[in-house]
Design an enzyme around this catalytic site. Structure first.
Site, PDB file in Angstrom:
ATOM      1  N   SER A 130     -47.346 -73.344 -26.999  1.00  0.00           N
ATOM      2  CA  SER A 130     -46.752 -74.680 -27.007  1.00  0.00           C
ATOM      3  C   SER A 130     -47.515 -75.519 -28.025  1.00  0.00           C
ATOM      4  O   SER A 130     -48.676 -75.225 -28.348  1.00  0.00           O
ATOM      5  CB  SER A 130     -46.914 -75.277 -25.613  1.00  0.00           C
ATOM      6  OG  SER A 130     -46.878 -76.675 -25.648  1.00  0.00           O
ATOM      7  N   TYR A 145     -52.673 -77.228 -18.888  1.00  0.00           N
ATOM      8  CA  TYR A 145     -51.611 -76.521 -19.616  1.00  0.00           C
ATOM      9  C   TYR A 145     -52.071 -76.228 -21.055  1.00  0.00           C
ATOM     10  O   TYR A 145     -51.994 -75.083 -21.528  1.00  0.00           O
ATOM     11  CB  TYR A 145     -50.346 -77.374 -19.605  1.00  0.00           C
ATOM     12  CG  TYR A 145     -49.171 -76.757 -20.339  1.00  0.00           C
ATOM     13  CD1 TYR A 145     -48.562 -75.609 -19.862  1.00  0.00           C
ATOM     14  CD2 TYR A 145     -48.674 -77.345 -21.511  1.00  0.00           C
ATOM     15  CE1 TYR A 145     -47.483 -75.051 -20.527  1.00  0.00           C
ATOM     16  CE2 TYR A 145     -47.591 -76.791 -22.173  1.00  0.00           C
ATOM     17  CZ  TYR A 145     -47.003 -75.644 -21.680  1.00  0.00           C
ATOM     18  OH  TYR A 145     -45.942 -75.087 -22.344  1.00  0.00           O
TER      19      TYR A 145
HETATM   20  N1  LIG Z   1     -39.588 -76.050 -21.940  1.00  0.00           N
HETATM   21  C1  LIG Z   1     -40.387 -76.576 -22.846  1.00  0.00           C
HETATM   22  O1  LIG Z   1     -40.241 -77.757 -23.249  1.00  0.00           O
HETATM   23  C2  LIG Z   1     -41.506 -75.752 -23.438  1.00  0.00           C
HETATM   24  C3  LIG Z   1     -42.238 -76.271 -24.529  1.00  0.00           C
HETATM   25  C4  LIG Z   1     -43.261 -75.515 -25.065  1.00  0.00           C
HETATM   26  C5  LIG Z   1     -43.567 -74.260 -24.538  1.00  0.00           C
HETATM   27  N2  LIG Z   1     -42.853 -73.777 -23.483  1.00  0.00           N
HETATM   28  C6  LIG Z   1     -43.227 -72.474 -22.918  1.00  0.00           C
HETATM   29  O2  LIG Z   1     -42.095 -71.628 -22.887  1.00  0.00           O
HETATM   30  C7  LIG Z   1     -42.190 -70.712 -21.794  1.00  0.00           C
HETATM   31  C8  LIG Z   1     -40.919 -70.783 -20.948  1.00  0.00           C
HETATM   32  O3  LIG Z   1     -40.733 -72.120 -20.523  1.00  0.00           O
HETATM   33  P1  LIG Z   1     -39.412 -72.580 -19.771  1.00  0.00           P
HETATM   34  O4  LIG Z   1     -39.318 -74.051 -19.956  1.00  0.00           O
HETATM   35  O5  LIG Z   1     -38.271 -71.737 -20.140  1.00  0.00           O
HETATM   36  O6  LIG Z   1     -39.856 -72.277 -18.233  1.00  0.00           O
HETATM   37  P2  LIG Z   1     -38.953 -72.218 -16.920  1.00  0.00           P
HETATM   38  O7  LIG Z   1     -37.632 -72.823 -17.193  1.00  0.00           O
HETATM   39  O8  LIG Z   1     -39.795 -72.796 -15.841  1.00  0.00           O
HETATM   40  O9  LIG Z   1     -38.729 -70.648 -16.684  1.00  0.00           O
HETATM   41  C9  LIG Z   1     -39.806 -69.853 -16.333  1.00  0.00           C
HETATM   42  C10 LIG Z   1     -39.315 -68.447 -16.064  1.00  0.00           C
HETATM   43  O10 LIG Z   1     -40.428 -67.641 -15.672  1.00  0.00           O
HETATM   44  C11 LIG Z   1     -40.230 -67.121 -14.340  1.00  0.00           C
HETATM   45  N3  LIG Z   1     -41.573 -67.097 -13.753  1.00  0.00           N
HETATM   46  C12 LIG Z   1     -42.397 -68.147 -13.566  1.00  0.00           C
HETATM   47  N4  LIG Z   1     -43.579 -67.724 -13.091  1.00  0.00           N
HETATM   48  C13 LIG Z   1     -43.502 -66.367 -12.980  1.00  0.00           C
HETATM   49  C14 LIG Z   1     -44.396 -65.362 -12.571  1.00  0.00           C
HETATM   50  N5  LIG Z   1     -45.636 -65.655 -12.154  1.00  0.00           N
HETATM   51  N6  LIG Z   1     -44.001 -64.065 -12.618  1.00  0.00           N
HETATM   52  C15 LIG Z   1     -42.753 -63.748 -13.042  1.00  0.00           C
HETATM   53  N7  LIG Z   1     -41.851 -64.663 -13.458  1.00  0.00           N
HETATM   54  C16 LIG Z   1     -42.211 -65.961 -13.420  1.00  0.00           C
HETATM   55  C17 LIG Z   1     -39.215 -68.074 -13.712  1.00  0.00           C
HETATM   56  O11 LIG Z   1     -38.442 -67.480 -12.692  1.00  0.00           O
HETATM   57  P3  LIG Z   1     -38.889 -67.523 -11.140  1.00  0.00           P
HETATM   58  O12 LIG Z   1     -39.374 -68.933 -10.888  1.00  0.00           O
HETATM   59  O13 LIG Z   1     -37.633 -67.193 -10.389  1.00  0.00           O
HETATM   60  O14 LIG Z   1     -39.956 -66.518 -11.005  1.00  0.00           O
HETATM   61  C18 LIG Z   1     -38.314 -68.355 -14.934  1.00  0.00           C
HETATM   62  O15 LIG Z   1     -37.447 -67.269 -15.166  1.00  0.00           O
HETATM   63  C19 LIG Z   1     -43.460 -71.117 -21.023  1.00  0.00           C
HETATM   64  O16 LIG Z   1     -44.530 -70.316 -21.423  1.00  0.00           O
HETATM   65  C20 LIG Z   1     -43.681 -72.541 -21.471  1.00  0.00           C
HETATM   66  O17 LIG Z   1     -45.030 -72.936 -21.373  1.00  0.00           O
HETATM   67  C21 LIG Z   1     -41.834 -74.498 -22.905  1.00  0.00           C
END
Ligand SMILES: NC(=O)c1ccc[n+]([C@@H]2O[C@H](COP(=O)([O-])OP(=O)(O)OC[C@H]3O[C@@H](n4cnc5c(N)ncnc54)[C@H](OP(=O)(O)O)[C@@H]3O)[C@@H](O)[C@H]2O)c1
Length: 271
Positions: free
Chosen positions: A142, A155
């Site tokens: 990120s 984070y």
């Molecule tokens: N969204 C943003 O603005 C943003 C910005 C910068 C970086 N990122 C990074 O991008 C990545 C994805 O973010 P996102 O926003 O798409 O997250 P999200 O919408 O919260 O999705 C997370 C996914 O991971 C699964 N998950 C969470 N913890 C888990 C675990 N311990 N074991 C297995 N599966 C797990 C969740 O499903 P379940 O809960 O059903 O397990 C879900 O499928 C992350 O690393 C985040 O830090 C996001």
């Protein structure tokens, strides 16, 4: 590994929704065999149905990668089903809210278990297989992993740790020609009830985020595929992200002043 993705085997952690799901769909659209992962069976089933609109070479592994048994199970199930691993995208990650003064110490533990151990646990058992295919291991970081940001201490620190791990693997695995990618993702749209950890350790649901100021999930997924196909090390997403990375490397105190002047925006965003 060649740049052709058709027939490659890709594991994407946390791919039952959000960015991980979009990466899985993008890889499936190029013909890659997909290993989905998440902790909720129903979400996995729904995502599997979306992948099957492209082809049937998909399995779901319902497990928690923040524990070592989960990381191992994910890799073993991928090998049982497809006999090789070409791509591991370490996408699992959870964010948090609150100043360092107010967060419960356990918030750091939970965030590091998810974001750091959740990355290391599948990577260690996958590396022997990635050596055989000269494959790719990709870390989803990120912009908060480039410099410390207010209200995001745990984070940001966890995402900075990914850089250390990625740099080590890059050198250690150079002789095996394993590609390491590190993607600095900017603020991205939220299209479902995304959770983050509040200062007291409880889960909070974030407001949906869909505006011209945030990246689309699809554009993040496409950038991840470009990183893999070009075998790039670091991909920093969005123009603002690239400017931030440049200024932080040359003029860190200027970046700090800009953040201080805009602290209210960070405070707003953290609610
Ligand atoms: N969204 C943003 O603005 C943003 C910005 C910068 C970086 N990122 C990074 O991008 C990545 C994805 O973010 P996102 O926003 O798409 O997250 P999200 O919408 O919260 O999705 C997370 C996914 O991971 C699964 N998950 C969470 N913890 C888990 C675990 N311990 N074991 C297995 N599966 C797990 C969740 O499903 P379940 O809960 O059903 O397990 C879900 O499928 C992350 O690393 C985040 O830090 C996001």
């Amino acid at each position: 590994m060649s740049r052709e993705l058709n027939g490659k085997v890709a594991i994407i952690t946390g791919s039952s929704r959000g960015i991980g799901q979009a990466i899985a769909l993008e890889l499936a659209s190029k013909g890659a065999c997909i290993v989905l992962n998440g902790r909720d069976e129903k979400r996995l089933e729904e995502t599997e149905a979306l992948i099957r609109q492209h082809h049937d070479r998909v399995i779901s592994v319902c497990c928690d990668v923040s524990v070592k048994e989960g990381g191992l199970m994910l890799v073993e199930r991928a090998i049982e089903a497809f006999h090789q691993i070409d791509i591991l995208v370490n996408n699992v990650g959870v964010s948090m809210r609150g100043t360092v003064a107010e967060v419960h110490p356990d918030v750091f533990k939970t965030v590091f278990e998810s974001n750091v151990l959740g990355t290391v646990n599948p990577t260690i058992p996958a590396l022997p297989y990635l050596r055989k295919t000269k494959g790719s291991v990709v870390f989803i970081s990120s912009l908060a992993g480039i410099r410390g940001l207010p209200f995001l201490s745990a984070y940001g620190a966890s995402k900075m740790a990914l850089r250390g791990i990625a740099e080590s693997i890059r050198i250690e695995e150079a002789k095996h020609d394993v590609h390491v990618g590190l993607i600095y993702v900017a603020m991205t749209e939220i299209v479902h009830n995304k959770e983050a950890i509040g200062a007291d350790g409880s889960m909070v649901i974030l407001d949906s985020r869909k505006s011209r100021n945030v990246q689309s999930i699809d554009s993040v997924a496409k950038a991840v595929l470009r990183n893999i196909q070009r075998r790039k090390f670091i991909s920093t997403l969005t123009r603002l992200g690239k400017l931030n990375a440049f200024l932080q490397s040359r003029f860190p105190s200027l970046v700090e002043r800009i953040i201080l002047m805009n602290i209210h925006k960070f405070e707003e965003g953290s609610k």
